[in-house]
Each structure stands twice: as structure tokens, then as C-alpha cells.
Write an enzyme that holds these catalytic residues in place. Structure first.
Site, PDB file in Angstrom:
ATOM      1  N   HIS A  29       0.498 -16.448   2.480  1.00  0.00           N
ATOM      2  CA  HIS A  29       1.408 -16.413   1.330  1.00  0.00           C
ATOM      3  C   HIS A  29       2.569 -17.363   1.621  1.00  0.00           C
ATOM      4  O   HIS A  29       3.254 -17.232   2.638  1.00  0.00           O
ATOM      5  CB  HIS A  29       1.914 -14.981   1.076  1.00  0.00           C
ATOM      6  CG  HIS A  29       0.863 -14.103   0.467  1.00  0.00           C
ATOM      7  ND1 HIS A  29       0.669 -12.794   0.830  1.00  0.00           N
ATOM      8  CD2 HIS A  29      -0.057 -14.386  -0.504  1.00  0.00           C
ATOM      9  CE1 HIS A  29      -0.334 -12.291   0.102  1.00  0.00           C
ATOM     10  NE2 HIS A  29      -0.789 -13.235  -0.707  1.00  0.00           N
ATOM     11  N   GLU A  32       6.272 -16.532   2.836  1.00  0.00           N
ATOM     12  CA  GLU A  32       6.473 -15.597   3.949  1.00  0.00           C
ATOM     13  C   GLU A  32       6.720 -16.380   5.237  1.00  0.00           C
ATOM     14  O   GLU A  32       5.957 -16.315   6.206  1.00  0.00           O
ATOM     15  CB  GLU A  32       5.279 -14.634   4.017  1.00  0.00           C
ATOM     16  CG  GLU A  32       5.187 -13.814   2.721  1.00  0.00           C
ATOM     17  CD  GLU A  32       3.905 -13.004   2.545  1.00  0.00           C
ATOM     18  OE1 GLU A  32       3.098 -12.941   3.498  1.00  0.00           O
ATOM     19  OE2 GLU A  32       3.712 -12.451   1.445  1.00  0.00           O
ATOM     20  N   ARG A  82       4.294 -18.014  -3.920  1.00  0.00           N
ATOM     21  CA  ARG A  82       3.390 -17.181  -3.111  1.00  0.00           C
ATOM     22  C   ARG A  82       1.975 -17.764  -2.987  1.00  0.00           C
ATOM     23  O   ARG A  82       1.354 -17.697  -1.930  1.00  0.00           O
ATOM     24  CB  ARG A  82       3.311 -15.796  -3.774  1.00  0.00           C
ATOM     25  CG  ARG A  82       2.189 -14.884  -3.300  1.00  0.00           C
ATOM     26  CD  ARG A  82       2.260 -13.568  -4.050  1.00  0.00           C
ATOM     27  NE  ARG A  82       1.073 -12.726  -3.895  1.00  0.00           N
ATOM     28  CZ  ARG A  82       0.987 -11.724  -3.031  1.00  0.00           C
ATOM     29  NH1 ARG A  82       1.988 -11.466  -2.208  1.00  0.00           N
ATOM     30  NH2 ARG A  82      -0.097 -10.981  -2.970  1.00  0.00           N
ATOM     31  N   HIS A 152       1.948 -11.114   7.586  1.00  0.00           N
ATOM     32  CA  HIS A 152       2.554 -11.205   6.255  1.00  0.00           C
ATOM     33  C   HIS A 152       4.003 -10.744   6.354  1.00  0.00           C
ATOM     34  O   HIS A 152       4.469 -10.281   7.392  1.00  0.00           O
ATOM     35  CB  HIS A 152       1.786 -10.320   5.258  1.00  0.00           C
ATOM     36  CG  HIS A 152       0.489 -10.891   4.807  1.00  0.00           C
ATOM     37  ND1 HIS A 152       0.334 -11.521   3.595  1.00  0.00           N
ATOM     38  CD2 HIS A 152      -0.713 -10.962   5.419  1.00  0.00           C
ATOM     39  CE1 HIS A 152      -0.907 -11.945   3.468  1.00  0.00           C
ATOM     40  NE2 HIS A 152      -1.579 -11.616   4.563  1.00  0.00           N
ATOM     41  N   GLU A 228       3.035  -6.573   8.403  1.00  0.00           N
ATOM     42  CA  GLU A 228       4.068  -7.007   7.456  1.00  0.00           C
ATOM     43  C   GLU A 228       5.372  -7.026   8.250  1.00  0.00           C
ATOM     44  O   GLU A 228       5.898  -5.976   8.620  1.00  0.00           O
ATOM     45  CB  GLU A 228       4.178  -6.036   6.278  1.00  0.00           C
ATOM     46  CG  GLU A 228       2.935  -5.960   5.391  1.00  0.00           C
ATOM     47  CD  GLU A 228       2.882  -7.048   4.319  1.00  0.00           C
ATOM     48  OE1 GLU A 228       3.840  -7.835   4.196  1.00  0.00           O
ATOM     49  OE2 GLU A 228       1.864  -7.105   3.607  1.00  0.00           O
TER      50      GLU A 228
HETATM   51  O1  0X9 Z   1      -0.457  -7.910  -1.243  1.00  0.00           O
HETATM   52  C1  0X9 Z   1      -0.787  -8.474  -0.198  1.00  0.00           C
HETATM   53  O2  0X9 Z   1      -1.630  -9.362  -0.153  1.00  0.00           O
HETATM   54  C2  0X9 Z   1      -0.151  -8.052   1.122  1.00  0.00           C
HETATM   55  N1  0X9 Z   1       1.243  -7.775   0.929  1.00  0.00           N
HETATM   56  S1  0X9 Z   1       2.259  -9.025   0.643  1.00  0.00           S
HETATM   57  O3  0X9 Z   1       3.554  -8.463   0.254  1.00  0.00           O
HETATM   58  N2  0X9 Z   1       2.491  -9.834   1.983  1.00  0.00           N
HETATM   59  O4  0X9 Z   1       1.686  -9.873  -0.339  1.00  0.00           O
HETATM   60  C3  0X9 Z   1      -0.813  -6.807   1.648  1.00  0.00           C
HETATM   61  C4  0X9 Z   1      -2.303  -6.888   1.771  1.00  0.00           C
HETATM   62  C5  0X9 Z   1      -2.795  -6.623   3.124  1.00  0.00           C
HETATM   63  N3  0X9 Z   1      -4.158  -6.971   3.176  1.00  0.00           N
HETATM   64  C6  0X9 Z   1      -4.626  -7.934   3.994  1.00  0.00           C
HETATM   65  N4  0X9 Z   1      -3.820  -8.568   4.784  1.00  0.00           N
HETATM   66  N5  0X9 Z   1      -5.898  -8.223   3.938  1.00  0.00           N
HETATM   67 ZN    ZN Z   2       1.721 -11.705   2.146  1.00  0.00          ZN
END
Ligand code: 0X9
Ligand code: ZN
Length: 269
Positions: A29, A32, A82, A152, A228
């Protein structure tokens, strides 16, 4: 458009001996930024810090910026972008959510068919060149990967697959133990608190993510986690630079707390 780069760090390049792989993916993303900064810190720690010993047992493959076109765009045009930067036919809106584009339960929840959405899943699974390329590359090494970590931000959480369903993975209890112990080790460094749990039970259903594809496709994987990173919302994606080192140091403490015997391949499997 930019190349996708992967850093391979192995202690045994001269003999050609290979070890089980720890694969780390970051900045998929675009906004990030802390994730590629921490990936860089991990590289530093592997070369001259507390992660050096891990290289006796593992080869590391690190993708510091999994969405380089989006990342450039956050520097030149819009800091909070993003998605990828691919054009969408019939829409003025640009980009696909790279973490909704993997070919595993694609478009079954937590993603959108609207190209203007920040969780647009794309026209099809693997429509994005970044994700297609990562998957193709991953297929060449996937059976040797023991531990997959995707970075993330933000939220301060360790997230377990699956993302597409509330069902627990077969190894749920062991994963929860790893995440809990990781959060405990992390907290000892700067007092930062991370929570942990499956993706849907901690945040929301998210299908077509990298964790699900990797865990679903490569049975030799012993651990697949999403971290995260900082923070919990004060600065969000705009985390100040002076938080890079402490964020990296505490994550590395969590990584060093993992019982790596549990992550090594099961003999004879
Ligand atoms: O929504 C997302 O893709 C992730 N959160 S974010 O705020 N960074 O966008 C969480 C998804 C987690 N899933 C994987 N990493 N596969
Ligand atoms: Zn993310």
C-alpha cells in the site's frame, strides 16, 4: 513504471547452499511509508545487528516496496495514495488495491467492483502487474518459504490469516501463541502495545490478500503473518521520521522472540 526489486540476503552464497526462506513484503500500500523504512531497518539488522544469527538458518528475501509506482506517486502527487497506478477502462479513477488482487477467494468480501474505491479488487485476480509478477516470482521459491511476513500500517496489530473468512486456520492456536509472544516482546522495548488476532476478528473481512494466497498455495509455510505497524491513529500514515527507528527496533524484538525451531520445515514433509 518502476521495477519491482527484491533483496536476497544469504550467508551461503559462495557454496550455493540454500536455507529455508523468510520472505518479507512491504509498502504494497503506497502510503504506508513506515513499512519500507522498517524493511530497510530489518536489512540493516540482518547485515550488522541483532538479526545476523538468523542467517545461519534462513535465507531472507525482502521486497521493500511492493507497489513502486504507487510509492512514487505518494512522493510526487498525493501523499495518501493507497492503490496501484494502473488505468481503469471506462473510469476516470486510477488504481487497484494490490491487497485485494491475489487469486484466492478474489472479490468474495471486503473489496469493491468500483474503480473509484480504495479497495477496488481489479477487473480480475492478478490484473495488476505488480501482483502477477510477485506471484510468478513467488512460485519459483514458494515451496522453500517457511515464514511469510507482510508489513502494513497502521494499527499496531499482528494479523493472522485467513482474511476472506471467519473460519480459523488449522494452526490457529500456534499462530495466536506466536503473535501473543511477539506482542509481549515488542512491548518490552518502548512500551508500545500491539493487539493480535485473525484479520476478520481484528479488523474486517478482506479477501484477495497476499497472506491467503500464500498460505493456501504453499503447504510448507509454517508461519504467515501481517504486521500493522505504528501508530494507532495520531499520525496514521504520516508517521514522523523519528518514529522509524523505535518502530523497527520493537518489531525486530518481536521477530527475535519467535521460536525459530517452530518455523523450520517439518523433516520429511
Ligand atoms: O485492508 C488491508 O489490506 C490491510 N489493512 S490496511 O490498513 N494496511 O490496508 C489488512 C489486510 C491484511 N491482510 C493481508 N495482509 N493479507
Ligand atoms: Zn496496508
Amino acid at each position: 513504471s518502476q521495477d519491482l526489486k527484491v533483496v536476497k540476503i544469504s550467508k551461503f552464497c559462495e557454496t550455493g547452499e540454500t536455507k529455508p526462506i523468510i520472505f518479507i513484503e512491504a509498502n504494497t500500500h503506497a502510503r504506508e511509508w513506515i513499512t519500507s523504512a522498517v524493511a530497510t531497518y530489518i536489512i540493516n539488522e540482518l547485515l550488522c545487528g541483532t538479526l545476523q544469527e538468523r542467517l545461519d538458518q534462513f535465507d531472507f528475501y525482502i521486497v521493500p516496496v511492493g507497489n513502486p509506482d504507487g510509492y512514487v506517486y505518494t512522493h510526487t502527487e498525493s501523499r495518501t495514495w493507497r492503490k496501484t497506478r494502473s488505468l481503469n477502462k471506462g473510469s476516470e479513477c486510477v488504481g487497484t488495491d494490490p491487497n485485494r488482487n491475489w487469486d484466492d477467494h478474489w472479490m468474495t468480501g471486503g473489496s469493491s467492483v468500483d474503480p473509484c474505491s480504495n479497495v477496488y479488487a481489479g477487473t480480475a485476480a492478478f490484473s495488476e502487474v505488480e501482483i502477477r509478477s510477485l506471484a510468478e516470482y513467488y512460485k519459483t521459491i514458494g515451496n522453500d518459504v517457511s515464514f511469510f511476513l507482510t508489513l502494513h500500517s497502521h494499527g499496531q496489530m499482528f494479523l493472522l490469516p485467513w482474511g476472506y473468512t471467519l473460519d480459523h486456520i488449522p494452526d490457529y492456536d500456534r499462530y495466536m501463541e506466536v503473535a501473543k509472544n511477539g506482542a509481549a516482546a515488542l512491548e518490552t522495548v518502548n512500551g508500545t502495545k500491539y493487539t493480535w488476532g485473525s484479520i476478520p476478528e481484528t479488523i474486517y473481512i478482506a479477501s484477495g490478500g497476499s497472506l491467503d494466497w500464500i498460505l493456501g498455495k504453499f503447504p510448507n509455510i509454517r508461519l504467515a503473518l501481517c504486521a500493522e505497524l505504528r501508530d494507532t491513529g495520531k499520525y496514521g500514515f504520516l508517521l514522523p521520521a523519528h518514529e522509524i527507528l523505535p518502530t523497527g527496533e520493537e518489531l525486530v524484538a518481536a521477530l527475535n522472540n519467535i521460536n525459530y525451531r517452530d518455523v523450520l520445515p517439518i523433516p520429511g514433509l
